[in-house]
Design a protein around this motif. Sequence first.
Motif, short mmCIF file in Angstrom:
data_model
loop_
_atom_site.label_atom_id
_atom_site.label_comp_id
_atom_site.label_asym_id
_atom_site.label_seq_id
_atom_site.Cartn_x
_atom_site.Cartn_y
_atom_site.Cartn_z
N ILE A 72 0.82 -1.21 0.00
CA ILE A 72 0.00 0.00 0.00
C ILE A 72 0.86 1.26 0.00
O ILE A 72 0.45 2.31 -0.50
CB ILE A 72 -0.95 -0.01 1.22
N LEU A 73 2.08 1.17 0.52
CA LEU A 73 2.96 2.33 0.56
C LEU A 73 3.90 2.39 -0.64
O LEU A 73 4.76 3.27 -0.71
CB LEU A 73 3.80 2.31 1.86
N GLY A 74 3.76 1.45 -1.58
CA GLY A 74 4.59 1.47 -2.77
C GLY A 74 5.91 0.76 -2.62
O GLY A 74 6.76 0.80 -3.52
N ILE A 75 6.13 0.08 -1.48
CA ILE A 75 7.41 -0.58 -1.23
C ILE A 75 7.67 -1.67 -2.26
O ILE A 75 8.76 -1.77 -2.85
CB ILE A 75 7.44 -1.18 0.19
N THR A 76 6.67 -2.52 -2.51
CA THR A 76 6.83 -3.62 -3.47
C THR A 76 7.09 -3.09 -4.87
O THR A 76 7.92 -3.63 -5.60
CB THR A 76 5.57 -4.51 -3.45
N SER A 77 6.39 -2.03 -5.25
CA SER A 77 6.55 -1.47 -6.59
C SER A 77 7.96 -0.89 -6.80
O SER A 77 8.57 -1.08 -7.85
CB SER A 77 5.50 -0.38 -6.84
N VAL A 78 8.46 -0.20 -5.78
CA VAL A 78 9.79 0.38 -5.91
C VAL A 78 10.86 -0.71 -5.90
O VAL A 78 11.87 -0.60 -6.60
CB VAL A 78 10.03 1.41 -4.78
N ALA A 79 10.65 -1.77 -5.11
CA ALA A 79 11.58 -2.90 -5.15
C ALA A 79 11.60 -3.53 -6.54
O ALA A 79 12.67 -3.86 -7.07
CB ALA A 79 11.17 -3.94 -4.10
N SER A 80 10.43 -3.67 -7.16
CA SER A 80 10.36 -4.20 -8.52
C SER A 80 11.05 -3.27 -9.51
O SER A 80 11.73 -3.73 -10.43
CB SER A 80 8.89 -4.39 -8.93
N ILE A 134 -2.51 7.63 -0.29
CA ILE A 134 -2.54 8.24 -1.62
C ILE A 134 -1.13 8.41 -2.16
O ILE A 134 -0.85 8.15 -3.34
CB ILE A 134 -3.29 9.58 -1.57
N PHE A 135 -0.20 8.83 -1.30
CA PHE A 135 1.19 9.00 -1.72
C PHE A 135 1.78 7.65 -2.16
O PHE A 135 2.48 7.57 -3.18
CB PHE A 135 2.02 9.58 -0.57
N GLY A 136 1.49 6.59 -1.40
CA GLY A 136 1.97 5.27 -1.78
C GLY A 136 1.38 4.80 -3.10
O GLY A 136 2.07 4.18 -3.92
N PHE A 137 0.10 5.12 -3.32
CA PHE A 137 -0.53 4.76 -4.60
C PHE A 137 0.14 5.49 -5.77
O PHE A 137 0.38 4.90 -6.83
CB PHE A 137 -2.02 5.11 -4.54
N LEU A 138 0.45 6.77 -5.58
CA LEU A 138 1.11 7.53 -6.64
C LEU A 138 2.51 6.98 -6.93
O LEU A 138 2.93 6.89 -8.09
CB LEU A 138 1.19 9.01 -6.24
N GLY A 144 5.36 1.65 -11.65
CA GLY A 144 4.83 0.75 -12.67
C GLY A 144 4.98 1.31 -14.07
O GLY A 144 5.27 0.58 -15.02
N ALA A 145 4.80 2.63 -14.21
CA ALA A 145 4.96 3.26 -15.53
C ALA A 145 6.41 3.16 -16.02
O ALA A 145 6.67 2.87 -17.20
CB ALA A 145 4.52 4.72 -15.46
N ILE A 146 7.37 3.38 -15.12
CA ILE A 146 8.78 3.29 -15.51
C ILE A 146 9.16 1.86 -15.85
O ILE A 146 9.89 1.61 -16.82
CB ILE A 146 9.68 3.84 -14.39
N GLN A 151 10.52 -2.23 -19.93
CA GLN A 151 10.18 -3.46 -20.62
C GLN A 151 10.00 -3.24 -22.12
O GLN A 151 10.35 -4.09 -22.93
CB GLN A 151 8.89 -4.06 -20.03
N PHE A 152 9.48 -2.06 -22.47
CA PHE A 152 9.24 -1.76 -23.88
C PHE A 152 10.55 -1.71 -24.66
O PHE A 152 10.63 -2.15 -25.81
CB PHE A 152 8.49 -0.44 -24.00
N TYR A 153 11.61 -1.17 -24.04
CA TYR A 153 12.89 -1.01 -24.73
C TYR A 153 13.91 -2.09 -24.36
O TYR A 153 15.06 -2.02 -24.82
CB TYR A 153 13.48 0.37 -24.41
N ALA A 154 13.52 -3.06 -23.55
CA ALA A 154 14.48 -4.06 -23.08
C ALA A 154 14.79 -5.10 -24.14
O ALA A 154 13.99 -5.36 -25.05
CB ALA A 154 13.93 -4.75 -21.84
N GLU A 155 15.97 -5.70 -24.02
CA GLU A 155 16.33 -6.82 -24.88
C GLU A 155 15.56 -8.06 -24.43
O GLU A 155 15.07 -8.14 -23.30
CB GLU A 155 17.83 -7.08 -24.80
#
Length: 312
Positions: A72-80, A134-138, A144-146, A151-155
Motif C-alpha cells: 500500500i505504501l509502494g514498497i513492493t513497486s519500488v523494489a520491482s 494516496i502517496f503510496g498509490f502515486l 509501474g509506468a517506468i 520493458q518496452f525497450y528491453a532486450e
Amino acid sequence: MIIAIICTAIINLNTGFLSLNLQDFFQNSENGQIAEIRTNRVLVMLLAGISIPTSGFLMQEYFQNPLAGPDILGITSVASLSVAFYIFFSHSILLPEFLQNSFLSMSAIIGSLLLMLVLLSMSGKFQDKSYLIIFGFLVSAFAGAIVSLLQFYAENQSLKNYILWSFGANNMVSRSQIYVLSILVFIGLFFCFKTIKPLIGNSLGSSYAQSLGVNLKHLKILIIVTASLLSASITAFLGPILFIGIIVPHFCRLIYNPSKLWQQWILNMFLGMLMMLIFSITAEKSQIPLNVISSVFGIPVILMMLLRQNKV
C-alpha cells in the motif's frame, strides 16, 4: 495449525520430479543437491509466510482498513523498479551467477530502503493517514509506468529474466541468501513486537491512545520501517508475492477475536506459513508460477470482501 504446517512441509519436501529418501536430506547422496533445493524452498516459504502477513496485519491495523496490504505504501513497486533497473542495465556486465543473484536482491532492498526514507520524511507532513496511502498509490503508479517503459525497450533476455523474477522464483534462493533473509525477517519481527502494544491503544482512537501515553508519531515511523523491511526483504529474494498480505489477516479476523492483536499477530504468522506452503506445493505440482497462484486465489477473496462490506 502447527500439525498442518509440519505435514505440508513434509509434503513439500517430497514434491518434485524425483522421489527422495530420508538419507538424501542428511547424507551426501547423488540426490543431495535436489534435497537441498527443496529444503531451501520450504525454509523460504516459511519466512515469506511469516513476513508478508505480518506486514499486511500492521498495515490493516494501523490504517483501520481491511484492504490495506504490504504494497500500500509502494514498497513492493519500488523494489520491482530497482530490480528492473538492475536487470535491464547490467546485462553487459559479466558476473558469476551467485553474485548476480546477490546484487539483484541487494538492488531491491536498496530501492525499498530509499523509498522508506522518503516515506519517513513525508509522514511528518501528512497528518491524515489517508494522505500517506494516496502517496503510496502515486509512487506505485509511477514505478509501474517506468517498469513498463523499461520493458518496452528491453532486450529479449533481460525482459525474460525480469518476468521470471516477477513470477516468484521460490526454487532459486540459496542457503546463504536464506541466512540474510532470516536476519532481515527477525529484525522486522522485533520491530513488530514493539508496535503491538501501541497499536492496541491506537485501535481505540487517537485521543484515547494519547491519553494512554502512545506516541502516535513514533508509532507511524515504526509501522513504516517494520512493514517496509518485511515486505522489501521477501520481494528482494522471491519477487512480488501478491495478495497474501491482504487475505491472511482477513481470514485471521474471521477465525479469532479481531480485537486481540497479540493473538492475531501469532495467528497471522501460522496461517501465512501454512498458506505459503500450500501454494508452493500447488506451484510444484502444476508448474504454475507462485505469484500467479497467489493472485488467482487472492482476487476472488478480495472481491468477496468488497461485496461483504457493501452489504454491511
